[in-house]
Scaffold this motif. Structure first.
Motif, mmCIF file in Angstrom:
data_model
loop_
_atom_site.group_PDB
_atom_site.id
_atom_site.type_symbol
_atom_site.label_atom_id
_atom_site.label_comp_id
_atom_site.label_asym_id
_atom_site.label_seq_id
_atom_site.Cartn_x
_atom_site.Cartn_y
_atom_site.Cartn_z
ATOM 1 N N VAL A 42 -0.087 -12.645 -0.752
ATOM 2 C CA VAL A 42 -1.315 -12.119 -0.150
ATOM 3 C C VAL A 42 -1.006 -10.869 0.669
ATOM 4 C CG1 VAL A 42 -3.172 -12.580 1.496
ATOM 5 C CG2 VAL A 42 -2.431 -14.380 -0.088
ATOM 6 N N ILE A 43 0.057 -10.936 1.467
ATOM 7 C CA ILE A 43 0.450 -9.777 2.275
ATOM 8 C C ILE A 43 0.930 -8.639 1.390
ATOM 9 C CG2 ILE A 43 2.030 -8.946 4.054
ATOM 10 C CD1 ILE A 43 -0.118 -10.864 5.069
ATOM 11 N N SER A 44 1.633 -8.984 0.331
ATOM 12 C CA SER A 44 2.189 -7.958 -0.557
ATOM 13 C C SER A 44 1.110 -7.147 -1.259
ATOM 14 C CB SER A 44 3.100 -8.604 -1.610
ATOM 15 O OG SER A 44 4.187 -9.257 -1.007
ATOM 16 N N ILE A 45 -0.039 -7.788 -1.511
ATOM 17 C CA ILE A 45 -1.096 -7.102 -2.257
ATOM 18 C C ILE A 45 -1.989 -6.253 -1.357
ATOM 19 C CG2 ILE A 45 -2.958 -8.833 -2.138
ATOM 20 C CD1 ILE A 45 -3.369 -8.439 -5.136
ATOM 21 N N LEU A 46 -1.948 -6.499 -0.044
ATOM 22 C CA LEU A 46 -2.828 -5.789 0.890
ATOM 23 C C LEU A 46 -2.772 -4.266 0.755
ATOM 24 C CD1 LEU A 46 -2.719 -7.610 4.351
ATOM 25 C CD2 LEU A 46 -4.627 -7.424 2.773
ATOM 26 N N PRO A 47 -1.575 -3.649 0.831
ATOM 27 C CA PRO A 47 -1.532 -2.178 0.852
ATOM 28 C C PRO A 47 -1.463 -1.535 -0.524
ATOM 29 C CG PRO A 47 0.641 -3.045 1.320
ATOM 30 C CD PRO A 47 -0.249 -4.228 1.041
ATOM 31 N N LYS A 48 -1.966 -2.208 -1.553
ATOM 32 C CA LYS A 48 -1.824 -1.754 -2.932
ATOM 33 C C LYS A 48 -2.458 -0.397 -3.207
ATOM 34 C CE LYS A 48 -6.094 -3.955 -4.327
ATOM 35 N NZ LYS A 48 -6.783 -2.653 -4.253
ATOM 36 N N SER A 49 -3.455 -0.014 -2.403
ATOM 37 C CA SER A 49 -4.163 1.237 -2.679
ATOM 38 C C SER A 49 -3.548 2.454 -2.010
ATOM 39 C CB SER A 49 -5.634 1.106 -2.252
ATOM 40 O OG SER A 49 -6.314 0.197 -3.098
ATOM 41 N N SER A 50 -2.497 2.257 -1.215
ATOM 42 C CA SER A 50 -1.809 3.401 -0.609
ATOM 43 C C SER A 50 -0.559 3.724 -1.414
ATOM 44 C CB SER A 50 -1.444 3.103 0.852
ATOM 45 O OG SER A 50 -0.566 2.007 0.935
ATOM 46 N N GLY A 85 -3.072 6.393 3.443
ATOM 47 C CA GLY A 85 -1.771 5.886 3.878
ATOM 48 C C GLY A 85 -1.734 5.649 5.376
ATOM 49 N N ILE A 86 -2.283 6.600 6.121
ATOM 50 C CA ILE A 86 -2.312 6.477 7.588
ATOM 51 C C ILE A 86 -3.199 5.316 8.014
ATOM 52 C CG2 ILE A 86 -2.999 7.629 9.731
ATOM 53 C CD1 ILE A 86 -2.307 10.294 8.315
ATOM 54 N N PHE A 87 -4.383 5.226 7.408
ATOM 55 C CA PHE A 87 -5.306 4.147 7.773
ATOM 56 C C PHE A 87 -4.781 2.777 7.335
ATOM 57 C CE2 PHE A 87 -8.815 7.483 7.779
ATOM 58 C CZ PHE A 87 -8.923 7.477 9.164
ATOM 59 N N THR A 88 -4.047 2.737 6.250
ATOM 60 C CA THR A 88 -3.452 1.468 5.819
ATOM 61 C C THR A 88 -2.510 0.935 6.884
ATOM 62 O OG1 THR A 88 -3.625 1.976 3.449
ATOM 63 C CG2 THR A 88 -1.968 0.362 4.093
ATOM 64 N N ALA A 89 -1.652 1.814 7.388
ATOM 65 C CA ALA A 89 -0.717 1.396 8.441
ATOM 66 C C ALA A 89 -1.461 1.006 9.712
ATOM 67 C CB ALA A 89 0.263 2.531 8.728
ATOM 68 N N ALA A 90 -2.540 1.731 10.036
ATOM 69 C CA ALA A 90 -3.265 1.465 11.276
ATOM 70 C C ALA A 90 -4.124 0.208 11.197
ATOM 71 C CB ALA A 90 -4.148 2.666 11.624
ATOM 72 N N LEU A 91 -4.713 -0.054 10.028
ATOM 73 C CA LEU A 91 -5.656 -1.164 9.896
ATOM 74 C C LEU A 91 -5.031 -2.449 9.358
ATOM 75 C CD1 LEU A 91 -8.664 0.822 8.386
ATOM 76 C CD2 LEU A 91 -8.409 0.023 10.740
ATOM 77 N N ALA A 92 -3.790 -2.387 8.900
ATOM 78 C CA ALA A 92 -3.135 -3.577 8.368
ATOM 79 C C ALA A 92 -3.114 -4.740 9.362
ATOM 80 C CB ALA A 92 -1.720 -3.245 7.901
ATOM 81 N N PRO A 93 -2.821 -4.512 10.661
ATOM 82 C CA PRO A 93 -2.834 -5.643 11.605
ATOM 83 C C PRO A 93 -4.186 -6.346 11.669
ATOM 84 C CG PRO A 93 -1.793 -3.725 12.598
ATOM 85 C CD PRO A 93 -2.412 -3.261 11.321
ATOM 86 N N VAL A 94 -5.268 -5.576 11.598
ATOM 87 C CA VAL A 94 -6.616 -6.163 11.641
ATOM 88 C C VAL A 94 -6.872 -6.977 10.370
ATOM 89 C CG1 VAL A 94 -9.082 -5.668 11.819
ATOM 90 C CG2 VAL A 94 -7.418 -4.219 13.024
ATOM 91 N N ALA A 95 -6.517 -6.420 9.221
ATOM 92 C CA ALA A 95 -6.730 -7.119 7.953
ATOM 93 C C ALA A 95 -5.922 -8.419 7.896
ATOM 94 C CB ALA A 95 -6.352 -6.208 6.784
#
Length: 237
Positions: free
Chosen positions: A124-132, A216-226
């Motif tokens: 589940v965690i591995s698939i989160l940033p798939k779009s960056s 890419g920037i928003f992925t790193a910033a919003l990952a904790p919330v997701a």
């Protein structure tokens, strides 16, 4: 042995370029969304390797040489961005807001589907940033307990699928504005989506390149919330 390896590397590079030029010529002639340069070019290379029983170990050195140019190619996207800097300044808030929203929805929806589907937490965690893009994605996945190598595979698959059907989907949704199309493709399918946007036109490519960076920037910033939200989603059954 070394000369043989050098010759095979050169031949593999030439073969890859030939596959790229052939597929690109088909795309430019017919302009069909399924004639995706990246996907069909890669398929052509794979078919040749399998048909002639060429191990990937023989092809790998040429792949490393060619992927070394990804960095300079990405930097080159700054040129169309510069040409359309007036658009960036005029619509800065709208661009930032749309890419931010798109990035979060792409992350959370993918993670939610994976969790509801009963996949393990590390998947589940591995698939989160798939779009960056891969550099952002593997770092984010590694920080929260994901599997970087699996994340890289998800990133490639997302980019390929997005570049294949992204433009077609936008057509179905009647999205005609070139800036909106570029932002959408760059946000959800990173570099491959940006390449597909650039095939449509320079305006689309410029917005795709901007969205690629911002996503890419928003992925790193919003990952904790997701991640925080996903860990609180109950799984039934």
């Amino acid at each position: 042995m070394q000369s043989y390896a050098s010759i095979s590397t050169v031949l593999c590079i030439l073969g890859t370029l030939l596959a790229y030029m052939a597929v690109r010529a088909l795309y430019l002639r017919y302009k069909h969304p399924l004639l995706n340069i990246v996907a069909l070019g890669a398929a052509a290379v794979i078919i040749v390797l399998v048909f002639f029983d060429i191990p990937y170990a023989v092809y790998e050195p040429s792949a490393k040489i060619m992927t070394a140019f990804i960095g300079p190619a990405t930097v080159a996207l700054a040129l169309p961005l510069y040409r359309y800097r007036h658009v960036l300044l005029r619509y800065a808030l709208a661009i930032m807001g749309s890419v931010c929203a798109g990035t979060f929805v792409a992350m959370f929806s993918a993670g939610l589907l994976a969790k509801v589907g009963g996949l393990p937490q590390e998947v589940v965690i591995s698939i989160l940033p798939k779009s960056s893009s891969i550099p952002f994605a593997i770092e984010v996945a590694g920080m929260y307990g994901g599997i970087p190598s699996l994340t890289a595979a998800f990133v490639v698959a997302t980019g390929t699928l997005g570049s294949l059907i992204g433009g077609w989907t936008l057509n179905l949704a009647h999205v005609a504005d070139p800036f909106a199309r570029g932002l959408a493709l760059g946000t959800v399918s990173h570099a491959q989506g940006t390449a597909a946007a650039l095939q449509e036109g320079e305006e689309q490519g410029a917005m795709g390149g901007l969205a690629l960076i911002l996503a890419g920037i928003f992925t790193a910033a919003l990952a904790p919330v997701a991640v925080w939200l996903l860990m609180r989603v109950p799984v039934f059954g």
